[in-house]
Motif scaffolding. Structure first.
Motif, PDB file in Angstrom:
ATOM      1  N   PRO A  22       0.762  -1.288   0.103  1.00 53.01           N
ATOM      2  CA  PRO A  22       0.123  -0.066   0.076  1.00 53.01           C
ATOM      3  C   PRO A  22       0.944   1.355   0.041  1.00 53.01           C
ATOM      4  O   PRO A  22       0.468   2.282  -0.649  1.00 53.01           O
ATOM      5  N   GLU A  23       2.157   1.369   0.771  1.00 55.46           N
ATOM      6  CA  GLU A  23       2.796   2.249   0.756  1.00 55.46           C
ATOM      7  C   GLU A  23       3.451   2.794  -0.725  1.00 55.46           C
ATOM      8  O   GLU A  23       3.426   3.834  -0.981  1.00 55.46           O
ATOM      9  N   LEU A  24       3.665   1.656  -1.364  1.00 52.18           N
ATOM     10  CA  LEU A  24       4.398   1.830  -2.671  1.00 52.18           C
ATOM     11  C   LEU A  24       3.297   2.492  -3.560  1.00 52.18           C
ATOM     12  O   LEU A  24       3.657   3.342  -4.628  1.00 52.18           O
ATOM     13  N   ILE A  25       1.968   1.819  -3.534  1.00 57.26           N
ATOM     14  CA  ILE A  25       0.976   2.420  -4.470  1.00 57.26           C
ATOM     15  C   ILE A  25       0.887   4.085  -4.276  1.00 57.26           C
ATOM     16  O   ILE A  25       0.495   4.670  -5.158  1.00 57.26           O
ATOM     17  N   ALA A  26       0.681   4.175  -2.675  1.00 59.15           N
ATOM     18  CA  ALA A  26       0.606   5.705  -2.384  1.00 59.15           C
ATOM     19  C   ALA A  26       1.743   6.556  -3.073  1.00 59.15           C
ATOM     20  O   ALA A  26       1.525   7.583  -3.482  1.00 59.15           O
ATOM     21  N   GLU A  27       2.868   5.848  -2.931  1.00 56.28           N
ATOM     22  CA  GLU A  27       4.098   6.645  -3.287  1.00 56.28           C
ATOM     23  C   GLU A  27       3.835   7.134  -4.842  1.00 56.28           C
ATOM     24  O   GLU A  27       4.173   8.120  -5.365  1.00 56.28           O
ATOM     25  N   ASP A  28       3.457   5.888  -5.775  1.00 58.58           N
ATOM     26  CA  ASP A  28       3.498   6.015  -6.946  1.00 58.58           C
ATOM     27  C   ASP A  28       2.280   7.174  -7.427  1.00 58.58           C
ATOM     28  O   ASP A  28       2.477   7.550  -8.522  1.00 58.58           O
ATOM     29  N   LEU A  29       1.289   7.136  -6.656  1.00 58.64           N
ATOM     30  CA  LEU A  29       0.136   8.010  -6.957  1.00 58.64           C
ATOM     31  C   LEU A  29       1.002   9.798  -6.759  1.00 58.64           C
ATOM     32  O   LEU A  29       0.390  10.358  -7.563  1.00 58.64           O
ATOM     33  N   GLN A  30       1.642   9.794  -5.710  1.00 59.62           N
ATOM     34  CA  GLN A  30       1.969  11.028  -5.421  1.00 59.62           C
ATOM     35  C   GLN A  30       3.084  11.492  -6.219  1.00 59.62           C
ATOM     36  O   GLN A  30       3.258  12.519  -6.758  1.00 59.62           O
ATOM     37  N   GLN A  31       3.760  10.563  -6.935  1.00 57.44           N
ATOM     38  CA  GLN A  31       5.060  10.823  -8.090  1.00 57.44           C
ATOM     39  C   GLN A  31       4.388  10.870  -9.478  1.00 57.44           C
ATOM     40  O   GLN A  31       5.129  11.217 -10.141  1.00 57.44           O
ATOM     41  N   GLY A  32       3.405  10.590  -9.620  1.00 60.95           N
ATOM     42  CA  GLY A  32       2.599  10.481 -10.807  1.00 60.95           C
ATOM     43  C   GLY A  32       2.915   9.255 -11.696  1.00 60.95           C
ATOM     44  O   GLY A  32       2.407   9.208 -12.743  1.00 60.95           O
ATOM     45  N   ARG A  33       3.407   8.289 -11.082  1.00 61.57           N
ATOM     46  CA  ARG A  33       3.698   7.073 -11.920  1.00 61.57           C
ATOM     47  C   ARG A  33       2.425   6.046 -12.140  1.00 61.57           C
ATOM     48  O   ARG A  33       2.272   5.451 -12.885  1.00 61.57           O
ATOM     49  N   LEU A  34       1.482   6.409 -10.964  1.00 60.38           N
ATOM     50  CA  LEU A  34       0.004   5.723 -11.320  1.00 60.38           C
ATOM     51  C   LEU A  34      -0.774   6.958 -11.296  1.00 60.38           C
ATOM     52  O   LEU A  34      -0.851   8.116 -10.912  1.00 60.38           O
ATOM     53  N   ALA A  35      -2.034   6.651 -12.094  1.00 58.34           N
ATOM     54  CA  ALA A  35      -3.101   7.804 -12.232  1.00 58.34           C
ATOM     55  C   ALA A  35      -4.488   7.211 -11.705  1.00 58.34           C
ATOM     56  O   ALA A  35      -4.699   6.057 -11.873  1.00 58.34           O
ATOM     57  N   PRO A  36      -5.152   8.027 -11.213  1.00 64.05           N
ATOM     58  CA  PRO A  36      -6.530   7.505 -10.882  1.00 64.05           C
ATOM     59  C   PRO A  36      -7.409   6.864 -12.122  1.00 64.05           C
ATOM     60  O   PRO A  36      -7.232   7.163 -13.394  1.00 64.05           O
ATOM     61  N   ARG A  37      -8.124   5.899 -11.787  1.00 61.00           N
ATOM     62  CA  ARG A  37      -8.842   4.987 -12.632  1.00 61.00           C
ATOM     63  C   ARG A  37      -7.805   4.049 -13.495  1.00 61.00           C
ATOM     64  O   ARG A  37      -8.277   3.188 -14.661  1.00 61.00           O
ATOM     65  N   GLU A  38      -6.662   4.244 -13.330  1.00 58.83           N
ATOM     66  CA  GLU A  38      -5.634   3.325 -13.940  1.00 58.83           C
ATOM     67  C   GLU A  38      -5.815   1.833 -13.434  1.00 58.83           C
ATOM     68  O   GLU A  38      -5.892   1.536 -12.406  1.00 58.83           O
ATOM     69  N   ARG A  39      -5.851   1.061 -14.550  1.00 59.02           N
ATOM     70  CA  ARG A  39      -6.194  -0.534 -14.181  1.00 59.02           C
ATOM     71  C   ARG A  39      -4.571  -1.045 -13.855  1.00 59.02           C
ATOM     72  O   ARG A  39      -3.812  -0.634 -14.334  1.00 59.02           O
ATOM     73  N   LEU A  40      -4.579  -2.179 -12.784  1.00 57.71           N
ATOM     74  CA  LEU A  40      -3.432  -2.805 -12.279  1.00 57.71           C
ATOM     75  C   LEU A  40      -3.449  -4.008 -12.740  1.00 57.71           C
ATOM     76  O   LEU A  40      -4.538  -4.681 -13.274  1.00 57.71           O
ATOM     77  N   PRO A  41      -2.538  -4.317 -12.741  1.00 57.44           N
ATOM     78  CA  PRO A  41      -2.234  -5.802 -13.421  1.00 57.44           C
ATOM     79  C   PRO A  41      -2.830  -6.757 -12.722  1.00 57.44           C
ATOM     80  O   PRO A  41      -3.239  -6.811 -11.627  1.00 57.44           O
ATOM     81  N   PRO A  42      -3.125  -7.913 -13.347  1.00 52.43           N
ATOM     82  CA  PRO A  42      -3.769  -8.988 -12.429  1.00 52.43           C
ATOM     83  C   PRO A  42      -2.683  -9.633 -11.331  1.00 52.43           C
ATOM     84  O   PRO A  42      -1.549  -9.471 -11.465  1.00 52.43           O
ATOM     85  N   LEU A  43      -3.188 -10.220 -10.382  1.00 55.18           N
ATOM     86  CA  LEU A  43      -2.255 -10.207  -9.072  1.00 55.18           C
ATOM     87  C   LEU A  43      -1.618 -11.230  -9.069  1.00 55.18           C
ATOM     88  O   LEU A  43      -0.362 -11.185  -8.792  1.00 55.18           O
ATOM     89  N   ARG A  44      -1.818 -12.381 -10.212  1.00 50.56           N
ATOM     90  CA  ARG A  44      -0.814 -13.357 -10.377  1.00 50.56           C
ATOM     91  C   ARG A  44       0.341 -13.199 -11.214  1.00 50.56           C
ATOM     92  O   ARG A  44       1.427 -13.293 -10.792  1.00 50.56           O
ATOM     93  N   GLN A  45       0.001 -12.111 -12.077  1.00 48.45           N
ATOM     94  CA  GLN A  45       1.254 -11.502 -13.046  1.00 48.45           C
ATOM     95  C   GLN A  45       2.015 -10.554 -12.171  1.00 48.45           C
ATOM     96  O   GLN A  45       3.136 -10.548 -12.128  1.00 48.45           O
ATOM     97  N   LEU A  46       1.284  -9.737 -11.331  1.00 49.20           N
ATOM     98  CA  LEU A  46       2.009  -8.856 -10.290  1.00 49.20           C
ATOM     99  C   LEU A  46       3.005  -9.625  -9.262  1.00 49.20           C
ATOM    100  O   LEU A  46       3.965  -9.434  -9.455  1.00 49.20           O
ATOM    101  N   ALA A  47       2.436 -10.796  -8.957  1.00 50.83           N
ATOM    102  CA  ALA A  47       3.200 -11.701  -7.733  1.00 50.83           C
ATOM    103  C   ALA A  47       4.530 -11.978  -8.761  1.00 50.83           C
ATOM    104  O   ALA A  47       5.572 -12.144  -8.150  1.00 50.83           O
TER     105      ALA A  47
END
Length: 466
Positions: A22-47
């Motif tokens: 969760p901290e990494l997601i929050a940081e990426d939001l602050q830094q602009g690497r992630l944007a609202p409504r952006e789809r995240l990869p499937p959990l197995r793929q991310l794992a």
């Protein structure tokens, strides 16, 4: 590979991976690497990408959902939540996109105490007391508290020379009408507050632009003007200059004050941003107290809607003349606003909020330097705006006005240098503002939009259309 930058953090952190996600997601939001409504990869793929157990990633995303960082929807999987930088403004107008607004610290405890105190003042004061005409310049209590507040920056401030007025702009209008006579010019920096340009145009006042460098106004330019033209006064913004962010060094303040004293030229010191830095050089009012009108307010550290300004006149006679000019142009400051601000000053809430805003500005200024430093951005440690120089185009592409317009359509508060120019030679550059209602997450996305615009300007055939 997306999210691969998490791997080092996950391996080096002492936190369990599911708590760090969760901290990494929050940081990426602050830094602009992630944007609202952006789809995240499937959990197995991310794992697989993160070299983590699938269950660990599931637990991490569950915690991120609890914090409101992400959401899940059937058929969409997981996606990022949060506000979108390009949504329409709450007031339904684009005016805020050209204004330099301080950051709003809505959820800060100091802001909550400010609101509670304001409500208590209004509810505890007889309504008709706040709806009658009052003496111009504020009550004796208003002026006393304003003088105590100003004494943090101008130690010689006394209630007898202080006026409380409805906003800095109104003070500038009154001073310009008071000081500048037909045939005289008002000296200003070559890049100046657009409101002063509007005042001069309305009153038919001739502005005399003075050259600047990265440290601010050049004193030799001021002296040359005093020798060659009938100068009525000098208007300048010495701290966190709008738009360049320059803070005038002490030596130049001494030189400007010396020139003003030798030629008997009044100084209009607009210190709208001077409350934000933790420390600033002495004011011009310290060096030329008998000539300087020192102006401060709340609009650049609390909110533009708080139409209150404090002005310290150079003498009691000047105080009386200015009071007459202000009465003719503005009648009086709002008793509602005066009562609330006086309470904030007396009870200490104003100082608490100022400290919190300084800290927030420090975070935003650091982010601007980190993200745009390689592009030559100019900032100050406790400022919320920045000056971004742009390369002069050979083919007319990507001029600052085009880029600013394109960025404003995305909700980024960008203004081209031409809006501030007084010498018809505007530098190619943008004033960027990370204030107003922008959250920290929004700031990262706004700066990402600026970086993208710069990149398109360098590589694409159509500058800032995007």
């Amino acid at each position: 590979m997306p999210f691969s930058h998490w791997i080092h953090r996950l391996r080096s952190s002492q936190l369990p991976a599911y708590q760090l996600i969760p901290e990494l997601i929050a940081e990426d939001l602050q830094q602009g690497r992630l944007a609202p409504r952006e789809r995240l990869p499937p959990l197995r793929q991310l794992a697989t990408t993160l070299q983590l157990n699938y269950t660990t990633v599931v637990r991490g995303f569950a915690q991120a959902r609890e914090r409101g960082l992400i959401a899940s929807r059937p058929g969409m999987g997981s996606y990022v939540r949060g506000s979108f930088i390009g949504l329409p403004l709450r007031a339904g107008t684009g005016a805020e996109m050209t204004m330099n607004l301080p950051p709003e610290i809505e959820d800060h405890p100091a802001m909550q105490r400010l609101q509670e105190r304001a409500a208590a003042v209004i509810s505890g004061t007889p309504l008709h007391d706040l709806m009658r005409y009052q003496d111009f310049g504020g009550t004796a209590r208003d002026r006393s508290l304003a003088a105590q507040w100003l004494a943090q920056w101008v130690p010689e401030a006394t209630p007898e020379r202080v006026l409380v007025a409805p906003g800095i702009h109104g003070v500038l209008l009154a001073l310009t009408s008071l000081l500048v006579r037909p045939g005289q010019s008002l000296c200003v920096e070559s890049m100046v507050y657009p409101g002063m340009k509007a005042i001069a145009a309305q009153l038919g006042v001739q502005l005399h632009p003075l050259a600047m460098d990265e440290q601010g106004l050049l004193p030799d330019e001021f002296e040359a003007a005093c020798r060659s033209t009938p100068v009525a006064a000098l208007y300048l913004c010495p701290n966190l200059h709008n738009p360049t962010t320059a803070t005038l060094p002490m030596r130049r303040r001494e030189q400007i004050a010396d020139i003003a004293l030798r030629y008997s030229i009044p100084l209009i010191e607009d210190d709208a941003y001077g409350m934000l830095p933790a420390a600033i050089p002495p004011t011009l009012a310290d060096y030329a107290p008998g000539l300087t009108y020192y102006i401060s307010g709340l609009s650049k550290w609390l909110g533009a809607g708080v139409r209150t300004a404090q002005v310290l006149a150079p003498s009691t006679a000047a105080h009386q003349r200015l009071a007459g000019a202000l009465r003719a142009t503005t009648v009086m400051a709002s008793p509602f606003i005066n009562a609330v601000v006086a309470e904030w000053l007396e009870q200490g809430q104003a100082g608490e909020v100022l400290a919190a805003v300084r800290a927030e500005c420090g975070w935003r200024s650091t982010l601007m330097r980190e993200r745009l430093g390689r592009h030559g951005v100019r900032t100050q440690p406790n400022g919320f705006h920045a000056w971004l120089p742009l390369a002069v185009p050979d083919d007319g592409r990507c001029v600052a006005s085009d880029m600013a317009g394109a960025l404003r359509t995305l909700g980024v508060a960008a203004v081209a240098g031409s809006a501030f120019s007084t010498d018809r030679q505007p530098p190619e550059g943008l004033r960027l503002c990370l204030g107003g209602a922008l959250t920290r997450n929004d700031c990262g996305r706004a700066l990402q939009a600026v970086e993208d615009a710069i990149e398109r300007c360098r590589t694409g055939p159509s500058s800032a259309a995007g």
